[in-house]
Design a protein around this motif. Structure first.
Motif, short mmCIF file in Angstrom:
data_model
loop_
_atom_site.label_atom_id
_atom_site.label_comp_id
_atom_site.label_asym_id
_atom_site.label_seq_id
_atom_site.Cartn_x
_atom_site.Cartn_y
_atom_site.Cartn_z
N ALA A 31 20.09 -15.48 -53.77
CA ALA A 31 19.91 -15.80 -52.37
C ALA A 31 21.21 -16.03 -51.83
O ALA A 31 21.88 -17.12 -52.29
N ARG A 32 21.53 -15.50 -50.77
CA ARG A 32 22.62 -16.12 -49.70
C ARG A 32 22.01 -17.14 -48.99
O ARG A 32 20.98 -17.56 -48.80
N LEU A 33 22.95 -17.92 -48.63
CA LEU A 33 23.01 -19.20 -47.77
C LEU A 33 22.08 -18.64 -46.52
O LEU A 33 21.15 -19.63 -46.10
N GLU A 34 22.23 -17.48 -46.04
CA GLU A 34 21.55 -17.13 -44.79
C GLU A 34 20.02 -16.78 -44.91
O GLU A 34 19.47 -16.88 -44.10
N GLU A 35 19.62 -16.71 -46.23
CA GLU A 35 18.44 -16.61 -46.42
C GLU A 35 17.49 -17.97 -46.75
O GLU A 35 16.26 -17.96 -46.93
N LEU A 36 18.13 -19.14 -46.73
CA LEU A 36 17.52 -20.39 -47.01
C LEU A 36 16.84 -21.06 -45.74
O LEU A 36 15.54 -21.44 -45.96
N PRO A 37 17.09 -20.51 -44.53
CA PRO A 37 16.13 -21.16 -43.46
C PRO A 37 14.83 -21.07 -43.59
O PRO A 37 13.83 -21.77 -43.20
N GLY A 38 14.34 -19.78 -43.93
CA GLY A 38 12.99 -19.12 -43.83
C GLY A 38 12.13 -19.97 -44.89
O GLY A 38 10.92 -20.19 -44.57
N GLU A 39 12.75 -20.33 -46.07
CA GLU A 39 12.12 -20.89 -46.99
C GLU A 39 12.10 -22.50 -47.29
O GLU A 39 11.46 -23.17 -47.74
N THR A 40 13.29 -23.01 -46.73
CA THR A 40 13.46 -24.37 -46.74
C THR A 40 13.51 -25.25 -45.32
O THR A 40 13.83 -26.42 -45.55
#
Length: 616
Positions: free
Chosen positions: A395-404
């Motif tokens: 996963a890219r950093l940009e994908e983390l907000p939705g999950e974490t």
């Protein structure tokens, strides 16, 4: 030549033995190394026992782990050079053992016996030497009686030889006289300070050409250092505070747990002076009441300071039977005498602190903030693993907000950036180390938060455009111009100052300094003034520039160190001791090197490798 050992030697050997016992009980299988190979090398006629090298190596690794609190792999120990340091130490000891044998220095049988029976590890419950305890302890350490006793003899002889080489080494007085003559030499001088308000005319407005010339000459001051454009994901406890739900019961439990903070009884600032008996205490109280003495005088008569009798702020519960008299007295009064654990005592009340109570409702915001922060940190710990798993899965950093719930942003970072996320030491360290080849990983922040970062671009150093820094350029120009003009004014005063003119004639406030040494600090003076004074000749006057001021200085006298001053005497003693110790160590190192060269060193690399393989 047989000789006895000192008490200091015995103590050292006891600790060595206890270290061996600990290693033996630790379960390291050094006895498996014996086989047909007995040593890892020879120095002259002295062998370096293979088991001794293994024990010394393990001891050094364990000492490192105890100091750092981290487990140390053998590979890392070798990278740090621990194995080489241990081997070098054993080679040096063997060289000295060979030298003591050559010189005939040894410990006699009777002295050996006395040392062994005095070692507590070899004693039974009655405090006497116990043969079984002796045998058991050596077995646990992986040693034989003959090997231990030989080591004891060698260690004692080695220590005696070392003492003989180092004893009596003393640096000549010429050394300390020279150093003291430099460090404690004194100067008498006068100086006056000129600041921006002392300019004889206002600064003119700078021209555009002057500003651009200053900008060009001082480009490093307006240069942004090499930077890194970084994308980062961040989650801190503060960002989760609003998500934390806290039941009323939890808040009330925390309030009760902090009762000492929120509910403070009435207190007194108190001093207590105890006396040998009640008659002496009553006499002292009468003297105070009659005005014949004071509480301070009584304290001084007892050879005490007020700090020695100060109890600080105390409650009734702290005072026992003295609580009533003390809390009934007003501030400034002396209560007692009262019988205490220290004997009859007088109490002086220096202040009254009223009772303080913070209600639950008043404390609620603080309680909620504390509990919510703690729970937010625990929530982050749970999300940290999820974030790591996502990154590990590509996963890219940009994908983390939705999950974490981590927030993603960018920063242009360099060593001068210290705001926002860059204020965290952990982030700054990671930003400094990150390269384009690194994959993002989740790391902890000091407040319990987490972050991950990615290097997007290396940004080369650049000079900021003139228009962007024009205000700073003008500020710098004005500061430099002010210093230059003040220095020119001060130079005009130097001839009169050198001739001994007074402050009135100079129109300057002069300060006289006497007995100033090189390490003195003078408030408001330019940083370089003391160094300049010690570079001047008597009667010379000089201008010394400061940050935003200049000083006109005249040197009046050069004085030798005050040898009777306590600080000079202490400095001399300290210098002599340090220099003599260093000389003694140099003597010993030179002697040990000569002994090693005379004996010759032969190492068995196969045996050393065998020891190392047991640590893999």
């Amino acid at each position: 030549m047989a000789t006895g050992g000192s008490g200091g030697i015995t103590k050292i050997l006891v600790w060595i033995l206890m270290g061996l016992l600990i290693l033996g009980l630790g379960g390291f299988g050094v006895t498996n190394l014996s086989g047909t190979v007995r040593s890892v090398g020879e120095v002259g006629e002295q062998e370096i026992d293979i088991d001794r090298y293994a024990r010394a190596l393990q001891e050094e690794i364990r000492a490192f782990e105890a100091q750092t609190g981290e487990a140390l792999t053998f590979q890392r120990a070798r990278e740090l050079g621990i194995d080489q340091a241990v081997l070098a130490r054993l080679v040096a000891a063997a060289a000295l053992d060979d030298e003591t044998t050559r010189l005939g220095i040894s410990m006699g049988d009777e002295n050996l016996r006395e040392q062994i029976v005095d070692i507590s590890a070899f004693q039974g419950p009655d405090g006497n030497f116990d043969r079984d305890a002796y045998t058991f302890a050596l077995e646990q350490a992986g040693m034989t009686e003959s090997g231990f006793e030989r080591g004891l003899r060698l260690e004692t002889a080695r220590t005696l030889l070392q003492g003989a080489v180092m004893r009596g080494a003393r640096m000549p007085d010429t050394y300390t006289d020279t150093v003291i003559g430099y460090a404690a030499e004194r100067r008498d001088f006068v100086w006056g300070l000129l600041g921006p308000r002392d300019l004889d005319a206002p600064l003119p407005a700078p021209t555009e050409a002057q500003l651009r010339a200053y900008y060009k000459a001082n480009e490093p001051d307006f240069t942004v250092p090499p930077s890194k454009r970084i994308t980062y994901a961040l989650l801190t406890p503060e960002m989760l505070i609003d998500e934390v739900e806290l039941p009323e019961a939890d808040l009330r439990r925390e309030y009760e747990a902090r009762a000492d903070t929120y509910i403070r009884p009435e207190r007194r600032l108190v001093e207590r002076l105890a006396f040998p008996d009640m008659d002496a205490a009553r006499a002292a109280k009468s003297a105070i009441e009659a005005g014949a003495s004071t509480f301070e005088a009584l304290v001084e008569e007892r050879g005490l300071d007020l700090a020695d009798v100060d109890l600080g702020d105390v409650s009734r519960d702290d005072l026992g039977r003295a609580a009533g008299p003390v809390f009934e007295a007003a501030s400034g009064e002396v209560a007692g005498p009262v019988q205490t654990d220290l004997g009859p005592a007088l109490f002086r009340i220096n202040g009254v602190l009223a009772a303080q109570e913070t209600s639950f409702e008043e404390a609620r915001p603080e309680l909620r903030a504390a509990l919510a922060s703690d729970r937010a940190r625990r929530m982050i710990e749970n999300r940290m693993e999820k974030a790591n798993n996502l990154l590990a899965g590509g996963a890219r950093l940009e994908e983390l907000p939705g999950e974490t719930a981590m927030q993603v942003d960018e920063i242009v970072w360099n060593e001068n950036v210290d705001e926002g996320v860059a204020a965290y030491a952990a982030f700054a360290e990671a930003a400094a180390a990150v390269t384009a080849e690194d994959y993002p990983e989740v790391m902890m922040l000091e407040d319990g938060g987490i972050f991950a970062l990615r290097l997007d671009e290396e940004v080369p150093a650049r000079v900021k455009p003139f228009a962007e820094v024009r205000a700073a350029v003008e500020e710098g120009w004005r500061a430099r111009e002010t210093r230059d003009r003040l220095a020119e004014q001060a130079r005009g005063l130097l001839p009169e100052l050198a001739d001994g003119a007074d402050a009135g004639a100079l129109g300057l406030t002069l300060t006289r300094e006497r007995g100033i040494t090189r390490n003195r600090f003078i408030q408001d003076a330019p940083d370089d003034m003391i160094a300049a004074v010690f570079d001047m000749e008597v009667g010379e006057a000089r201008v010394v520039r400061g940050q935003d001021s200049v000083a006109a200085v005249r040197l009046d006298a050069v004085r030798a160190p005050d040898q009777a001053a306590p600080d000079v005497a202490q400095m001399r003693e300290r210098l002599l001791q340090q220099a003599s110790d260093a000389m003694a160590q140099d003597f010993y190192s030179a002697f040990a090197d000569a002994a090693r060269a005379r004996a010759g060193v032969s190492l068995n690399q196969a045996a050393i490798n065998a020891v190392h393989s047991n640590f893999q």
